[in-house]
Motif scaffolding. Sequence first.
Motif, PDB file in Angstrom:
ATOM      1  N   SER A 141       0.863  -1.189   0.000  1.00  0.00           N
ATOM      2  CA  SER A 141       0.000   0.000   0.000  1.00  0.00           C
ATOM      3  C   SER A 141       0.901   1.240   0.000  1.00  0.00           C
ATOM      4  CB  SER A 141      -0.866   0.003   1.259  1.00  0.00           C
ATOM      5  OG  SER A 141      -0.030   0.176   2.399  1.00  0.00           O
ATOM      6  N   SER A 226      -0.682 -16.045   1.421  1.00  0.00           N
ATOM      7  CA  SER A 226      -0.673 -14.578   1.401  1.00  0.00           C
ATOM      8  C   SER A 226       0.682 -14.072   1.884  1.00  0.00           C
ATOM      9  CB  SER A 226      -1.784 -14.041   2.308  1.00  0.00           C
ATOM     10  OG  SER A 226      -3.035 -14.542   1.893  1.00  0.00           O
ATOM     11  N   GLY A 280      -0.673  -6.310  -0.293  1.00  0.00           N
ATOM     12  CA  GLY A 280      -1.531  -6.576  -1.455  1.00  0.00           C
ATOM     13  C   GLY A 280      -2.778  -7.332  -1.044  1.00  0.00           C
ATOM     14  N   GLU A 281      -3.229  -8.214  -1.931  1.00  0.00           N
ATOM     15  CA  GLU A 281      -4.475  -8.932  -1.666  1.00  0.00           C
ATOM     16  C   GLU A 281      -4.205 -10.306  -1.054  1.00  0.00           C
ATOM     17  OE1 GLU A 281      -6.878  -9.091  -5.205  1.00  0.00           O
ATOM     18  OE2 GLU A 281      -6.209  -7.066  -5.762  1.00  0.00           O
ATOM     19  N   GLU A 282      -5.197 -10.783  -0.323  1.00  0.00           N
ATOM     20  CA  GLU A 282      -5.097 -12.116   0.262  1.00  0.00           C
ATOM     21  C   GLU A 282      -4.937 -13.162  -0.852  1.00  0.00           C
ATOM     22  OE1 GLU A 282      -7.970 -11.902   3.538  1.00  0.00           O
ATOM     23  OE2 GLU A 282      -7.777 -14.094   3.697  1.00  0.00           O
ATOM     24  N   ASN A 283      -4.205 -14.202  -0.541  1.00  0.00           N
ATOM     25  CA  ASN A 283      -4.042 -15.361  -1.427  1.00  0.00           C
ATOM     26  C   ASN A 283      -3.237 -15.084  -2.705  1.00  0.00           C
ATOM     27  OD1 ASN A 283      -5.493 -16.853   0.417  1.00  0.00           O
ATOM     28  ND2 ASN A 283      -7.439 -16.514  -0.637  1.00  0.00           N
ATOM     29  N   ARG A 284      -2.703 -13.899  -2.792  1.00  0.00           N
ATOM     30  CA  ARG A 284      -1.850 -13.615  -3.962  1.00  0.00           C
ATOM     31  C   ARG A 284      -0.373 -13.530  -3.561  1.00  0.00           C
ATOM     32  NH1 ARG A 284      -4.158  -8.791  -7.510  1.00  0.00           N
ATOM     33  NH2 ARG A 284      -2.341  -9.396  -8.751  1.00  0.00           N
ATOM     34  N   TYR A 288       3.302 -12.280  -5.565  1.00  0.00           N
ATOM     35  CA  TYR A 288       4.177 -11.178  -5.146  1.00  0.00           C
ATOM     36  C   TYR A 288       5.577 -11.692  -4.823  1.00  0.00           C
ATOM     37  CZ  TYR A 288      -0.442  -9.092  -4.328  1.00  0.00           C
ATOM     38  OH  TYR A 288      -1.723  -8.663  -4.454  1.00  0.00           O
TER      39      TYR A 288
END
Lengths: 596, 596
Positions: A141, A226, A280-284, A288
Amino acid sequence: MSYTAPIKDMLFVMKELAGLEDIATLPGFEDANLDTAQAVLEESAKLCGEVLAPLNVEGDRNPSSWKDGVVTATPGFKDAFRQFAEGGWQGVQHPVDYEGQGLPKLIATACIEMLNASNLSFALCPLLTDGAIEALLTAGSEEQKQIYVPKLISGEWTGTMNLTEPQAGSDLALVRTRAEPQGDGSFKLFGTKIFITWGEHDMAKNIAHLVLARTPDAPEGVKGISLFIVPKFLVNEDGSLGERNDVHCVSIEHKLGIKASPTAVLQFGDHGGAIGHLIGEENRGLEYMFIMMNAARFAVGMQGVGVSDRAYQKAVAYAKDRVQSRPVDGSAKQSVAIIQHPDVRRMLSTMRGLTEASRALAYVAAAHCDIAHRHPDEAKRAGHQAIYEYLVPIVKGWSTELSIDVTSLGVQVHGGMGFIEETGAAQYYRDARILPIYEGTTAIQANDLIGRKTVRDGGKVAKSLLAGVAETIGALGAQQGAAFDSMKTYLTQGHRSLSAAVDFVVTNTKGDPNAVFAGSVPYLKLAGVVLGGWQMARALLVAAEKRAEDPSFYGAKIATAQFYAEHVLPLASAFEASIVSAKGGESVLALSEDQF
Amino acid sequence: MSYTAPIKDMLFVMKELAGLEDIATLPGFEDANLDTAQAVLEESAKLCGEVLAPLNVEGDRNPSSWKDGVVTATPGFKDAFRQFAEGGWQGVQHPVDYEGQGLPKLIATACIEMLNASNLSFALCPLLTDGAIEALLTAGSEEQKQIYVPKLISGEWTGTMNLTEPQAGSDLALVRTRAEPQGDGSFKLFGTKIFITWGEHDMAKNIAHLVLARTPDAPEGVKGISLFIVPKFLVNEDGSLGERNDVHCVSIEHKLGIKASPTAVLQFGDHGGAIGHLIGEENRGLEYMFIMMNAARFAVGMQGVGVSDRAYQKAVAYAKDRVQSRPVDGSAKQSVAIIQHPDVRRMLSTMRGLTEASRALAYVAAAHCDIAHRHPDEAKRAGHQAIYEYLVPIVKGWSTELSIDVTSLGVQVHGGMGFIEETGAAQYYRDARILPIYEGTTAIQANDLIGRKTVRDGGKVAKSLLAGVAETIGALGAQQGAAFDSMKTYLTQGHRSLSAAVDFVVTNTKGDPNAVFAGSVPYLKLAGVVLGGWQMARALLVAAEKRAEDPSFYGAKIATAQFYAEHVLPLASAFEASIVSAKGGESVLALSEDQF
């Protein structure tokens, strides 16, 4: 034990092979011309040669140590890290917006090579921090970026990558560390991570751990992972440090090499939970992490180049100094320096040829990365990105595999003295051994090269590189002389072998995956040998043209290219035989488990 | 960390490839049949597996240590040496007349392989003692033999070889240790010897140092070197021990590997002179030392085979145990043992194939040595001796060079765990690194292979071996199937490459020595790859015929031969290119010293 950065060869490669002058025309890189490069490299060479290189042996004799959860770096490392940080070296390739220097990866790559050549253990700390910066810049973020990135770039803090667990090494699907949401946006993490490089130390005020973990309802396998940031000390809103977080180093490993680099077992959440924040987003998370890993893999490839060059320099110095035996051609009645003996020459030339070829290939890859990031044309960017991504597993896998051969030859050149630890040649042999393992073993690189990089686009990128090789072969055809003759012959053979392997991989991976993967590492090495040979051929063409300007330097380039053609490129057809002609890997898979 | 001697493969090689049954028809070897061999190997396997193998890691963690001139072996070694001695293992191949067992070298070779596989450091002590026994039997006076040999065979005393001095490593012409005649037939020695393996220790009551030194009027160079026996404790006429002699261990080395084996710096004569006696005639020391060295070189080759097998066994055990990642062919939804993955298979098969081929070639060489010693026909003896002598540098050079690759693969199979010292795989990688250096570097072996073994007889022996290869290729021609097809193709190519290299060496050594010696080590490796491949082909023929008798064992032989054909033999043409096509080594010698 000294190290002299090969600035001249580095600049040659940057200018003549990697196209630095073109890079300097890209938006944002306007200042990155050859003069800038030279100035940066000279400064970097000073720090590496004078401060870091002398500490290398100290780190081997007096490794970083653990006591009651506290890790103390090898004496001298903390001060060296301060000098490194103050010089701005962590930020060479990072954005000016976050207080980096914003220079091309091509220039940073030369700095990274020097850093690793001078001190592999030390260099690992910035290497991991680079990875953390990349991941934050990509997926963090705005707040996370503002808090962490400038501190990481300034060297006030350092970063780590927390992937491996005892049951989850190459296979990240098996990651079990848990992250429980706390309702306030934060998470509490629980689990054990192993093999965490510079996972705990006293060189910086804080450590930002990037950690793979699973949230409570995450799907199984790699799609349920994550990425979290878990600082050693919690960070207040104003960026100041708060309480100690619940992540603790319970031990460090006793290793074969890179002993100054503490390899930590980190325990998350044994005292209530380690506070972390989602990136970032969960499960990604794996996605990353791959961004970090690609940068880190390339950098580990540079570790291979660096330690090879260091071993080469040491072997040359010994070979010039050590007097033993008369020349085989009877040209002297007295014993001569062993560099006069043909087999010592062969060993040194092998070390030199492999080092130069792997350096050239890596720098060329870095230039593709720069174009991929900065070129105004989107299609161009994508094209160069694809080439870079094809080359990353080769730079990582090939440069590190060959660093084992090069450092082993370095020991051999020293004879019996090479086996004595005081001599120092053995350290490179020990240190290098981790390089083809961490950040993904050579087999993992080869799987990546086959699956994502060759098969997915039907061999398009591979064939575009082969077209480049063919073009160079054409240019060689117009030239005369033994070096050109050899290069023509063996690069043509290499081109044929690599083409055959690419076709084999593209055609058979889906229908007969075992057959293809049985030759995966040979395919990676074949690509390294041929594409590295391609760079040597390009260097040969330039050197022949410019020879009169600097006969010693360009003459050496020509001779080294010829040597590479005659002693390294012939391996291509052996790899082709193992990959393509071996009837689908039959013999690799013929034995049942109990027949081993 | 256990070791299981591969008795079945050893007996297969002895019977089917090395002709044990023919050896057992030679005078003096009548009892040396397959049953005897099996019984001896089983007993040896017990000692090695139960006593010596477990001590291997202890020796690494707790090396032999030096204090005030006294060297204390790793805890447990003294007792193990007692068991070794009491079992009669030092005497396996030595004459019954001196209380040896008088068995063929072929059987002793298997025992020596086991000894080294279980514990390289330990095995070095008997290895050097064997050399001392050989030298005394060849050149010692009857009195010297009577006094020393039975004590060396019983393990009451041990032996050493004192060649190297700080300025004289590969180049023995530079030896400076002085031997001054005392008028009573004895000499006083003065000088420093370095790298003396087991040069001082507490496992035996006395140490017989065989020492190269110069008498006062000796000519310069290698023709002025004599061989002396210098016992640690002087020996009275009745064989009992007298005073401590003036030879002292002033330090031992801190080494990369084989840490339990003390590598001594020995100071002769600092307190008035070390009393020694001439062995054989003055100025013929190097000749006698070569007898020891040939035996020792062959044995070091067996060290390569042994440590390769040990590393292979460990890697197999780990690969069967470690679960990680799903199969690439989608044949299972769950993660599987890594031995299921093609690249792990490829690594294990490479380790296995190289180990089996180097074992087979060495055992075949040992059989030639036995025939050379015992055959009633003088011409036969000479013929087999010549073959043995051609093979010794290959067994030494090739088996040890490949042990580096094999032990390195052993680390790689273990992934990150391989780099952790506790795992044990790294020890083999460190230990193996000395093998291509001591008892003559690979370059020294290659010089011997070229000069004495290939050029001197105009390539006659080399060509007789090539004729044997051609015969085997003929026999393969009559067979069907993928394994035979591959072996035919690549052994034929290998035969062509080795023939070309032999012709090149024979034709050019005199006129253009630099060109030939630039490819000396590649020639040695080429010979190893092809002659090792020849043994694999012979094994394939036998296995195919007997397959029904033991499908698992012979099936594995067939698959391993095919693997070797497809993954190792293709290297032959690459070596040929480097040796023959490379225009006389031009690129090896092109650079001036300062261009490096």
